[in-house]
Design an enzyme around this catalytic site. Sequence first.
Site, PDB file in Angstrom:
ATOM      1  CG  ASP A  29      -2.064   0.976   1.098  1.00  0.00           C
ATOM      2  OD1 ASP A  29      -3.224   0.528   1.010  1.00  0.00           O
ATOM      3  OD2 ASP A  29      -1.806   2.203   1.083  1.00  0.00           O
ATOM      4  CB  ILE A  30       0.755   4.325  -2.067  1.00  0.00           C
ATOM      5  CG1 ILE A  30       1.825   5.251  -2.590  1.00  0.00           C
ATOM      6  CG2 ILE A  30      -0.507   5.094  -1.708  1.00  0.00           C
ATOM      7  CD1 ILE A  30       1.504   5.899  -3.931  1.00  0.00           C
ATOM      8  CG  ASN A  86     -11.983  -0.619   4.014  1.00  0.00           C
ATOM      9  OD1 ASN A  86     -12.332  -1.044   5.110  1.00  0.00           O
ATOM     10  ND2 ASN A  86     -10.819  -0.035   3.814  1.00  0.00           N
ATOM     11  CD  GLN A  93     -15.045  -0.401  -2.497  1.00  0.00           C
ATOM     12  OE1 GLN A  93     -16.208  -0.570  -2.110  1.00  0.00           O
ATOM     13  NE2 GLN A  93     -14.531  -1.038  -3.531  1.00  0.00           N
ATOM     14  CG  HIS A  99      -8.660  -2.913  -2.327  1.00  0.00           C
ATOM     15  ND1 HIS A  99      -9.647  -2.292  -3.070  1.00  0.00           N
ATOM     16  CD2 HIS A  99      -8.501  -2.158  -1.215  1.00  0.00           C
ATOM     17  CE1 HIS A  99     -10.063  -1.209  -2.440  1.00  0.00           C
ATOM     18  NE2 HIS A  99      -9.393  -1.105  -1.299  1.00  0.00           N
ATOM     19  CG  HIS A 101      -6.772  -2.881   3.111  1.00  0.00           C
ATOM     20  ND1 HIS A 101      -6.073  -1.704   2.945  1.00  0.00           N
ATOM     21  CD2 HIS A 101      -8.000  -2.667   2.567  1.00  0.00           C
ATOM     22  CE1 HIS A 101      -6.858  -0.812   2.324  1.00  0.00           C
ATOM     23  NE2 HIS A 101      -8.027  -1.380   2.089  1.00  0.00           N
TER      24      HIS A 101
HETATM   25  P1  5GP Z   1      -9.747   1.452   0.364  1.00  0.00           P
HETATM   26  O1  5GP Z   1      -9.889   2.686   1.178  1.00  0.00           O
HETATM   27  O2  5GP Z   1     -10.437   1.566  -0.965  1.00  0.00           O
HETATM   28  O3  5GP Z   1     -10.148   0.220   1.113  1.00  0.00           O
HETATM   29  O4  5GP Z   1      -8.205   1.259   0.117  1.00  0.00           O
HETATM   30  C1  5GP Z   1      -7.517   1.768  -0.993  1.00  0.00           C
HETATM   31  C2  5GP Z   1      -6.056   1.686  -0.653  1.00  0.00           C
HETATM   32  O5  5GP Z   1      -5.319   1.899  -1.827  1.00  0.00           O
HETATM   33  C3  5GP Z   1      -5.607   2.727   0.373  1.00  0.00           C
HETATM   34  O6  5GP Z   1      -5.060   2.075   1.508  1.00  0.00           O
HETATM   35  C4  5GP Z   1      -4.579   3.553  -0.397  1.00  0.00           C
HETATM   36  O7  5GP Z   1      -3.492   3.953   0.402  1.00  0.00           O
HETATM   37  C5  5GP Z   1      -4.159   2.599  -1.506  1.00  0.00           C
HETATM   38  N1  5GP Z   1      -3.711   3.275  -2.719  1.00  0.00           N
HETATM   39  C6  5GP Z   1      -4.339   4.306  -3.367  1.00  0.00           C
HETATM   40  N2  5GP Z   1      -3.663   4.663  -4.459  1.00  0.00           N
HETATM   41  C7  5GP Z   1      -2.568   3.840  -4.527  1.00  0.00           C
HETATM   42  C8  5GP Z   1      -1.488   3.728  -5.443  1.00  0.00           C
HETATM   43  O8  5GP Z   1      -1.367   4.445  -6.438  1.00  0.00           O
HETATM   44  N3  5GP Z   1      -0.559   2.762  -5.179  1.00  0.00           N
HETATM   45  C9  5GP Z   1      -0.658   1.938  -4.092  1.00  0.00           C
HETATM   46  N4  5GP Z   1       0.305   1.031  -3.934  1.00  0.00           N
HETATM   47  N5  5GP Z   1      -1.668   2.024  -3.214  1.00  0.00           N
HETATM   48  C10 5GP Z   1      -2.620   2.961  -3.421  1.00  0.00           C
END
Ligand code: 5GP
Length: 113
Positions: A29-30, A86, A93, A99, A101
């Site tokens: 994760d970034i 999420n 989300q 995805h 985590h």
């Molecule tokens: P969500 O909030 O949708 O469950 O999680 C999305 C995740 O994607 C977040 O933890 C966010 O940090 C990660 N993320 C968003 N953009 C990028 C990216 O460009 N590269 C990577 N490696 N992770 C990302």
Amino acid sequence: MSTIFEKILAGEIPANVVYEDDDIFAFHDISPQAPVHVLVIPKKKIRSFSNLKDSEIEFVGRYMSGVSKVASLLKLDDSGYRVVFNHGKDGQQTVDYIHAHIIGGRSLTWPPG
Ligand code: 5GP
């Protein structure tokens, strides 16, 4: 419209890849929320966890098994870890591509915020 994860999968955006096979793709994760924070996506797009019910059980099984395998590769089996999906607005989300985590490397609190 293509999500950021589709662009990562296509190699258009770089990612720190942990594991890849025919079914899944795992990358760091970034914005890590713990010492280990890896995302695992299926190569076949599913929009969200709530859409999994429409998927073939065999595909879902391979995806879940893949998440477990990645956690093992990250050497988290003994210390423990959390797997989070999420979904939607209340679930926070932000990317419309399913995805998992995998979060670990420290003692996690419960309940989540
Ligand atoms: P969500 O909030 O949708 O469950 O999680 C999305 C995740 O994607 C977040 O933890 C966010 O940090 C990660 N993320 C968003 N953009 C990028 C990216 O460009 N590269 C990577 N490696 N992770 C990302």
